[in-house]
Design an enzyme around this catalytic site. Structure first.
Site, short mmCIF file in Angstrom:
data_model
loop_
_atom_site.label_atom_id
_atom_site.label_comp_id
_atom_site.label_asym_id
_atom_site.label_seq_id
_atom_site.Cartn_x
_atom_site.Cartn_y
_atom_site.Cartn_z
N ARG A 68 0.86 -1.19 0.00
CA ARG A 68 0.00 0.00 0.00
C ARG A 68 0.89 1.23 0.00
O ARG A 68 1.72 1.40 0.89
CB ARG A 68 -0.91 0.03 1.23
CG ARG A 68 -2.12 0.99 1.04
CD ARG A 68 -2.94 1.16 2.31
NE ARG A 68 -2.17 1.88 3.30
CZ ARG A 68 -2.17 1.61 4.60
NH1 ARG A 68 -2.90 0.62 5.09
NH2 ARG A 68 -1.42 2.30 5.44
N GLU A 126 4.46 7.22 2.76
CA GLU A 126 5.30 6.03 2.95
C GLU A 126 4.79 4.92 2.04
O GLU A 126 3.69 4.99 1.49
CB GLU A 126 5.28 5.55 4.40
CG GLU A 126 3.91 5.08 4.84
CD GLU A 126 3.94 4.03 5.96
OE1 GLU A 126 4.98 3.43 6.23
OE2 GLU A 126 2.86 3.79 6.53
N LYS A 139 11.45 10.14 11.59
CA LYS A 139 10.92 8.77 11.60
C LYS A 139 12.00 7.73 11.87
O LYS A 139 13.02 7.72 11.19
CB LYS A 139 10.27 8.43 10.25
CG LYS A 139 9.12 9.33 9.86
CD LYS A 139 8.43 8.81 8.60
CE LYS A 139 7.36 9.78 8.13
NZ LYS A 139 6.63 9.25 6.96
N GLU A 180 7.00 0.40 11.92
CA GLU A 180 5.70 0.36 11.26
C GLU A 180 4.59 0.34 12.30
O GLU A 180 4.81 0.00 13.45
CB GLU A 180 5.59 -0.92 10.42
CG GLU A 180 6.49 -0.96 9.22
CD GLU A 180 6.27 0.21 8.28
OE1 GLU A 180 5.12 0.63 8.11
OE2 GLU A 180 7.26 0.71 7.74
N GLY A 181 3.40 0.68 11.85
CA GLY A 181 2.22 0.46 12.68
C GLY A 181 1.71 1.69 13.40
O GLY A 181 0.74 1.62 14.14
N ARG A 183 -8.08 7.42 4.54
CA ARG A 183 -8.08 7.52 5.99
C ARG A 183 -8.04 8.98 6.37
O ARG A 183 -7.27 9.75 5.79
CB ARG A 183 -6.82 6.85 6.55
CG ARG A 183 -7.12 5.68 7.42
CD ARG A 183 -5.87 5.02 7.89
NE ARG A 183 -4.72 5.27 7.06
CZ ARG A 183 -3.48 4.96 7.42
NH1 ARG A 183 -3.24 4.42 8.58
NH2 ARG A 183 -2.47 5.20 6.61
P1 ADP Z 1 3.74 4.19 9.89
O1 ADP Z 1 4.53 3.21 9.10
O2 ADP Z 1 3.92 4.05 11.35
O3 ADP Z 1 2.30 4.25 9.47
P2 ADP Z 1 3.98 6.80 8.56
O4 ADP Z 1 5.19 7.22 7.85
O5 ADP Z 1 2.82 6.41 7.71
O6 ADP Z 1 4.39 5.62 9.56
O7 ADP Z 1 3.53 7.94 9.55
C1 ADP Z 1 2.37 7.84 10.35
C2 ADP Z 1 1.45 9.01 10.11
O8 ADP Z 1 2.13 10.24 10.32
C3 ADP Z 1 0.90 9.10 8.70
O9 ADP Z 1 -0.25 8.30 8.53
C4 ADP Z 1 0.59 10.59 8.59
O10 ADP Z 1 -0.65 10.90 9.19
C5 ADP Z 1 1.69 11.23 9.41
N1 ADP Z 1 2.83 11.58 8.51
C6 ADP Z 1 3.91 10.84 8.27
N2 ADP Z 1 4.74 11.46 7.39
C7 ADP Z 1 4.15 12.61 7.06
C8 ADP Z 1 4.50 13.71 6.20
N3 ADP Z 1 5.63 13.73 5.51
N4 ADP Z 1 3.63 14.75 6.11
C9 ADP Z 1 2.48 14.77 6.82
N5 ADP Z 1 2.10 13.77 7.64
C10 ADP Z 1 2.91 12.70 7.78
MG MG Z 2 3.83 1.97 7.51
MG MG Z 3 1.55 4.82 7.64
#
Ligand code: ADP
Ligand code: MG
Ligand code: MG
Length: 510
Positions: free
Chosen positions: A129, A149, A400, A404-405, A486
């Site tokens: 995804r 991501e 970051k 994950e998660g 979402r």
């Molecule tokens: P995970 O793998 O834990 O889901 P993500 O990279 O998806 O990690 O980050 C979790 C959440 O943080 C995302 O669903 C989003 O809401 C927010 N987020 C992450 N990166 C960004 C970004 N570059 N800009 C805005 N929001 C972000």
């Molecule tokens: Mg993820």
């Molecule tokens: Mg995510």
């Protein structure tokens, strides 16, 4: 459409709450309630479900952005299939993340051990995804999606997402036309969403690609899950979709990660077929064709060495893994950062290594990248360290780790004080990413029976399924498989539905 989504009256909200709760329970748009919510007198054996948080209306989403995400998905599938096969590149990535990240270090050890004795299964399944937010430079410029991501393990909500699209479609013909600020029937452009069927089709293809069983046992698929999973109906939906086709019949069993060694073994001989003995059928054994992991993506699934042994046991087996360790590592944020690093004469883009024959594909992927920096001692790493230490500059960034998660990131002004608690030698295990700030959207979220109206932030996920052969390098299956929208309140940083911050939504294309 002007004034869409409409703000509704309390009476309308009350009625829609009832209608949505009933539809959600009748159609499995549900989660198990948290244990704290379950009254003490309820028998824990009794199955309980509650409606997932949803928006009352499908959020308006730019059609160009939706189309862009759909169009680029098969290229992303191919890219991540290629990265999974580039062991030298992944070795370098793991080295750059460094020993301070024990989780990635242990994970990589699993791969190295299996590599030493030789893999017996060369086919891999990816249920991917790719997540995005809308980015717009100015009100008059064309909006674009920028990637948040790319998920290569346990990409969830595909089971609930197609149901959410159906819920909104139902409401658009029954409830919206009745509102004071009526939304006429047929006024919304609601794209088809085949996420559940699409992901199930990926698993079914892998089941077929495994070939006939090579022991005397019937084949099966294992959903490898976490104990006490609340998001179980999302997973069950995929299982039920798998049963929609009679041919082939696909037996599915749910197995807790902590019970791998108790219920599985490898066949004698060199074939290393994975055998599963369902506890409810003591005289039956199945040959596992596909392991679909909805667990194993974070440290909490590996409380001790025996859990790592269990992962190793699966990895060396002949079952097709979704994902392999290699594919899981390909999904780290570090890989995303390396991919997004702009090309320089001395440092050619690694994208062109994987998609060299097709420059249009490369540029369509490049369009979805935003700035991501390493925190190492390279030139761009030193620049990122300055940003991360600056109380003003850090406001536009998220830090970051390789996790994950949800719930693992550090946002904005929390970055500088956080990094001060981390030894500098561990900084390279993080990446620093520019925050994407989508144009404002308003909607009403129904969560735990309460309605919240206000500004929301939407994150689009496009699912993809891919099967490839590490040995022949052939791609055997490559499909786009529906989408996820979402949505979270604009005051919340994280948007995970399971983590309790976000909610399910669908797209009304504008
Ligand atoms: P995970 O793998 O834990 O889901 P993500 O990279 O998806 O990690 O980050 C979790 C959440 O943080 C995302 O669903 C989003 O809401 C927010 N987020 C992450 N990166 C960004 C970004 N570059 N800009 C805005 N929001 C972000
Ligand atoms: Mg993820
Ligand atoms: Mg995510």
């Amino acid at each position: 459409m002007a004034n869409y989504p409409p703000e509704i009256t309390p009476a309308e909200g009350g009625r829609m709450t009832e209608v949505i709760k009933d539809w959600a329970l009748a159609h499995g748009l549900t989660v198990r309630p948290p244990p704290a919510v379950v009254a003490a007198e309820v028998d824990p054996k009794e199955i309980l479900a509650t409606a997932v948080p949803v928006t009352l209306f499908p959020s308006p989403f730019p059609r160009v952005c939706f189309d862009q995400g759909v169009a680029v998905q098969k290229t992303y599938n191919e890219l991540y299939a290629s990265i999974s096969q580039d062991e030298a590149f992944l070795t370098q990535v793991v080295k750059e993340i460094g020993d301070s990240d024990n989780f990635i270090t242990e994970l990589w050890k699993v791969h190295l051990r299996v590599k030493e004795e030789g893999y017996v299964q060369h086919k891999s399944l990816g249920l991917f995804r790719s997540d995005y937010m809308v980015h717009q430079d100015g009100a008059s410029s064309t909006p674009q999606i920028k990637q948040v991501e790319f998920n290569t393990i346990a990409s969830s909500f595909g089971g609930l997402s197609s149901q959410t699209s159906l819920l909104h479609r139902y409401l658009s013909t029954t409830e919206y036309p009745l509102l004071e600020k009526s939304v006429e029937r047929g006024a919304l452009d609601l794209p088809e969403n085949g996420s559940a069927a699409g992901l199930a089709a990926g698993i079914r293809h892998a089941f077929i690609e495994y070939g006939p069983p090579t022991t005397s046992h019937q084949k099966c698929v294992i959903f490898l899950v976490q104990g006490g999973e609340r998001n179980i109906f999302d997973q069950r939906r995929l299982e039920y979709e798998l049963q929609q086709s009679q041919e082939p019949h696909v037996p599915v069993f749910r197995l807790a990660f902590s019970e791998i060694s108790q219920h599985t073994s490898l066949a004698e001989g060199s074939g290393r077929q994975l055998l599963y003995r369902p506890p409810q059928l003591p005289s039956h054994t199945f040959e596992v064709a596909v392991i679909y992991m909805r667990s194993g993506y974070g440290p909490s699934d590996y409380p001790d060495q025996s859990a790592w042994e269990a992962r190793y046991h699966l990895e060396r087996s002949a079952a097709i893994k979704c994902p392999t360790v290699l594919t899981q590592v390909a999904g780290t944020k570090k890989v995303q950062q390396v991919l997004a690093t702009p090309e320089t004469p001395s440092n050619p883009s690694i994208l062109s290594r994987y998609l060299s024959k097709d420059s249009a594909s490369v540029s369509s992927l490049l369009d979805t990248f935003t700035n991501i920096y390493p925190l190492d001692e390279t030139e761009s790493g030193l620049k990122a360290r300055k940003i991360a230490a600056d109380p003003e500059l850090c406001k536009g960034y998220v830090l970051k780790p390789q996790r994950e998660g949800g719930g693992n990131n550090i946002y904005r002004t929390s970055v500088p004080p956080f990094l001060q608690t981390v030894p500098e030698s561990h900084w390279p295990s993080y990446i620093l990413m520019e925050l994407i700030t989508p144009p404002p959207v308003k909607n009403t979220i129904l969560r735990n029976g309460n309605l919240e109206y206000g500004g929301v932030i939407c994150e689009l996920g496009i699912y993809g399924t891919c099967i490839w052969d590490q040995q022949s390098k052939a791609i055997l299956h490559n499909e786009q498989a529906g989408y996820l929208l979402r949505t979270k309140g604009d005051k919340s940083e994280e948007g995970g539905v399971a983590a309790g911050f976000g909610c399910m939504d669908s797209c009304a294309l504008v």
